[in-house]
Design a protein around this motif. Structure first.
Motif, PDB file in Angstrom:
ATOM      1  N   VAL A 135      -5.043  -1.588  -7.388  1.00 16.60           N
ATOM      2  CA  VAL A 135      -6.158  -1.550  -6.434  1.00 16.60           C
ATOM      3  C   VAL A 135      -6.272  -0.134  -5.889  1.00 16.60           C
ATOM      4  CG1 VAL A 135      -7.049  -2.391  -4.219  1.00 16.60           C
ATOM      5  CG2 VAL A 135      -5.881  -3.969  -5.750  1.00 16.60           C
ATOM      6  N   SER A 136      -7.482   0.412  -5.952  1.00 13.76           N
ATOM      7  CA  SER A 136      -7.746   1.739  -5.387  1.00 13.76           C
ATOM      8  C   SER A 136      -8.799   1.608  -4.299  1.00 13.76           C
ATOM      9  CB  SER A 136      -8.256   2.690  -6.472  1.00 13.76           C
ATOM     10  OG  SER A 136      -8.583   3.948  -5.914  1.00 13.76           O
ATOM     11  N   TYR A 137      -8.552   2.228  -3.169  1.00 14.05           N
ATOM     12  CA  TYR A 137      -9.519   2.203  -2.069  1.00 14.05           C
ATOM     13  C   TYR A 137     -10.502   3.354  -2.269  1.00 14.05           C
ATOM     14  CZ  TYR A 137      -6.105  -1.003  -0.297  1.00 14.05           C
ATOM     15  OH  TYR A 137      -5.248  -2.066  -0.181  1.00 14.05           O
ATOM     16  N   ILE A 168       0.874  -1.158   0.000  1.00 11.40           N
ATOM     17  CA  ILE A 168       0.000   0.000   0.000  1.00 11.40           C
ATOM     18  C   ILE A 168       0.918   1.216   0.000  1.00 11.40           C
ATOM     19  CG2 ILE A 168      -0.268  -0.116   2.520  1.00 11.40           C
ATOM     20  CD1 ILE A 168      -3.059   1.220   2.069  1.00 11.40           C
ATOM     21  N   ASP A 190      -4.830   4.819  -1.850  1.00 14.62           N
ATOM     22  CA  ASP A 190      -6.091   5.431  -1.457  1.00 14.62           C
ATOM     23  C   ASP A 190      -6.314   6.667  -2.327  1.00 14.62           C
ATOM     24  OD1 ASP A 190      -8.396   5.890  -0.076  1.00 14.62           O
ATOM     25  OD2 ASP A 190      -7.473   5.876   1.902  1.00 14.62           O
ATOM     26  N   ILE A 234      -0.780   1.252 -10.431  1.00 13.93           N
ATOM     27  CA  ILE A 234      -1.647   0.862  -9.317  1.00 13.93           C
ATOM     28  C   ILE A 234      -2.673  -0.127  -9.843  1.00 13.93           C
ATOM     29  CG2 ILE A 234      -3.348   1.724  -7.637  1.00 13.93           C
ATOM     30  CD1 ILE A 234      -0.446   2.722  -7.162  1.00 13.93           C
ATOM     31  N   MET A 291       0.298  -6.919  -5.819  1.00  9.01           N
ATOM     32  CA  MET A 291      -0.834  -6.014  -5.688  1.00  9.01           C
ATOM     33  C   MET A 291      -0.275  -4.691  -5.168  1.00  9.01           C
ATOM     34  SD  MET A 291      -4.468  -6.583  -3.818  1.00  9.01           S
ATOM     35  CE  MET A 291      -4.099  -6.178  -2.134  1.00  9.01           C
ATOM     36  N   SER A 319      -1.449  -0.963  -4.142  1.00 10.33           N
ATOM     37  CA  SER A 319      -2.685  -0.255  -3.832  1.00 10.33           C
ATOM     38  C   SER A 319      -2.419   1.160  -3.346  1.00 10.33           C
ATOM     39  CB  SER A 319      -3.479  -1.042  -2.785  1.00 10.33           C
ATOM     40  OG  SER A 319      -2.753  -1.141  -1.579  1.00 10.33           O
TER      41      SER A 319
END
Length: 183
Positions: A136-138, A49, A87, A134, A83, A85
């Motif tokens: 995965v985006s939160y 992350i 935010d 990226i 992965m 990620s």
């Protein structure tokens, strides 16, 4: 190369399976730390992350860093991509803002009640994140902007609305937009 997730999972030992479940954070703007590289070589690194100020300067820097990081997938047993990620909610919580499009917060989008705008924003943000490396985006925030205790709406530009149906429709469209880009 096509990966067979079930075969990979079945051949992993417990430590490798557990390693795939965690996202690690680190400070660096160019490369992984040596301990994370070692974890990847042991097939115990699932992903990271990233945070503004710790890993993210701008879209070009992130693109180059994440390209390098993904190149290490050849070093784990199965060639599993990592992965990565971030935010990227928009509004006041945007980790990647230099070199990307800055949209107003979800509250502004929610006021329009235009589902297609939400989908288009998801596609646009997804394309920028994909370029940056990226996967995965939160986002988006799917909280309903309403305080049940106080019985009134909350003003927070990360939330689409105080109406659950608007939150659901706008959020679904945004997610579909992100997913259409591979995020």
């Amino acid at each position: 190369m096509l990966l067979d997730p079930k075969a990979i999972f079945d051949s992993m030992n417990l430590r490798e399976k557990i390693g795939q479940m965690f996202l690690h954070e680190y400070t660096g703007f160019d490369d992984l730390s040596d301990d994370l590289k070692e974890m990847n070589q042991k097939s115990e690194l699932g992903g990271m992350i990233l945070f503004a100020g710790r890993n993210v300067n701008n879209v070009e820097q992130l693109h180059h860093m994440n390209t390098k990081i993904q190149s290490y997938s050849k070093d784990n047993k199965w060639g599993l991509p990592l992965m990565i990620s971030l935010d990227q909610e928009g509004g006041q919580l945007t980790a990647l803002f230099r070199g990307t499009t800055i949209f107003p917060g979800n509250q502004s989008l929610g006021f329009t009640k235009n589902i297609e705008f939400a989908r288009q924003q998801g596609v646009h943000v997804g394309n920028e994140l994909k370029y940056a490396g990226i996967n995965v985006s939160y986002a988006p925030v799917l909280d309903v902007a309403y305080d049940n205790k106080l019985g009134k709406p909350i003003v927070d530009n990360r939330m689409y609305s105080d109406e659950p149906s608007i939150v659901a429709e706008m959020g679904t469209a945004y997610i579909e937009g992100l997913q259409s880009t591979g995020i």
